[in-house]
Write a protein that holds these residues in place. Structure first.
Motif, mmCIF file in Angstrom:
data_model
loop_
_atom_site.group_PDB
_atom_site.id
_atom_site.type_symbol
_atom_site.label_atom_id
_atom_site.label_comp_id
_atom_site.label_asym_id
_atom_site.label_seq_id
_atom_site.Cartn_x
_atom_site.Cartn_y
_atom_site.Cartn_z
ATOM 1 N N VAL A 131 72.206 14.668 -45.369
ATOM 2 C CA VAL A 131 73.034 13.584 -45.920
ATOM 3 C C VAL A 131 72.216 12.305 -46.032
ATOM 4 N N ASN A 132 71.528 11.931 -44.964
ATOM 5 C CA ASN A 132 70.744 10.697 -44.998
ATOM 6 C C ASN A 132 69.539 10.805 -45.918
ATOM 7 N N GLU A 133 68.987 11.990 -46.061
ATOM 8 C CA GLU A 133 67.870 12.187 -46.994
ATOM 9 C C GLU A 133 68.346 11.983 -48.431
ATOM 10 N N VAL A 148 68.665 8.607 -53.302
ATOM 11 C CA VAL A 148 69.489 8.031 -54.374
ATOM 12 C C VAL A 148 69.402 6.506 -54.344
ATOM 13 N N ILE A 149 69.502 5.919 -53.165
ATOM 14 C CA ILE A 149 69.479 4.460 -53.028
ATOM 15 C C ILE A 149 68.116 3.889 -53.399
ATOM 16 N N CYS A 150 67.055 4.647 -53.195
ATOM 17 C CA CYS A 150 65.718 4.166 -53.554
ATOM 18 C C CYS A 150 65.608 3.828 -55.035
ATOM 19 N N VAL A 151 66.419 4.462 -55.858
ATOM 20 C CA VAL A 151 66.423 4.174 -57.294
ATOM 21 C C VAL A 151 66.848 2.725 -57.546
ATOM 22 N N LEU A 152 67.643 2.163 -56.631
ATOM 23 C CA LEU A 152 68.069 0.777 -56.799
ATOM 24 C C LEU A 152 66.892 -0.194 -56.798
ATOM 25 N N ALA A 153 65.779 0.185 -56.187
ATOM 26 C CA ALA A 153 64.602 -0.684 -56.207
ATOM 27 C C ALA A 153 64.116 -0.880 -57.633
ATOM 28 N N PHE A 194 68.991 -2.455 -49.063
ATOM 29 C CA PHE A 194 68.505 -2.714 -47.709
ATOM 30 C C PHE A 194 69.385 -2.062 -46.653
ATOM 31 N N ILE A 195 70.693 -2.243 -46.765
ATOM 32 C CA ILE A 195 71.578 -1.805 -45.694
ATOM 33 C C ILE A 195 71.784 -0.295 -45.684
ATOM 34 N N LEU A 196 71.844 0.323 -46.849
ATOM 35 C CA LEU A 196 72.139 1.755 -46.887
ATOM 36 C C LEU A 196 70.946 2.637 -46.529
#
Length: 164
Positions: free
Chosen positions: A7-9, A14-19, A55-57
């Protein structure tokens, strides 16, 4: 443990795409501001919120990959078995109480913001409650990853982030 790690992976990847999105907005704003003398009213506020999500997720993802700041001066000199005991005690004494407070307070914080439909006070009024809800989700992701890491220490199954 494997399900929590997965789940965390997935969330982390997915969140890394926000960068990329974050960088794109900043580049767009800089081009608009300096090349066309037409700064955007929304780019600063939107980029702040995207960075907040980013940052937070990633807390659980960072814990999974052992990317958090650690003070290994004491544990580095210990035998592997004793090191696991000390690290497990650290989770019980420090991490789990912190995570409990983080989850409960962020839930309260998010639910109040959601009920009020809180908005930013910047040039463009954006909703704040999704970001505050993400704070609560991040707290839960961090807590469950902490449970996984603790169980790995207790059970002696030091699995690496790539599953080996």
């Amino acid at each position: 443990m494997r399900a929590i790690d997965t789940v965390n992976e997935v969330v982390g990847r997915v969140i890394c795409v926000l960068a990329i999105v974050f960088a794109g907005i900043i580049i767009f704003d800089v081009i608009m501001r300096y090349a066309f003398n037409a700064p955007t009213r929304w780019a600063f506020d939107v980029s702040k919120q995207i960075y907040g999500f980013y940052f937070i997720l990633l807390g659980g993802y960072a814990l999974r990959h052992k990317a958090h700041v650690r003070v290994d001066l004491v544990t580095e000199a210990l035998r592997p078995g004793l090191r696991r005991i000390v690290e497990a005690a650290g989770y019980v004494i420090f991490f789990f109480p912190f995570a409990y407070v983080f989850v409960t307070r962020s839930y309260s914080f998010a639910s109040t913001s959601w009920a009020q439909k809180e908005l930013t006070y910047g040039a463009v009024q954006l909703p704040v409650y999704p970001l505050k809800a993400a704070l609560c989700v991040a707290a839960v992701l961090l807590l469950i990853q902490g449970v996984s890491e603790f169980l790995k220490l207790v059970l002696g199954t030091e699995e690496t982030a790539d599953g080996r």
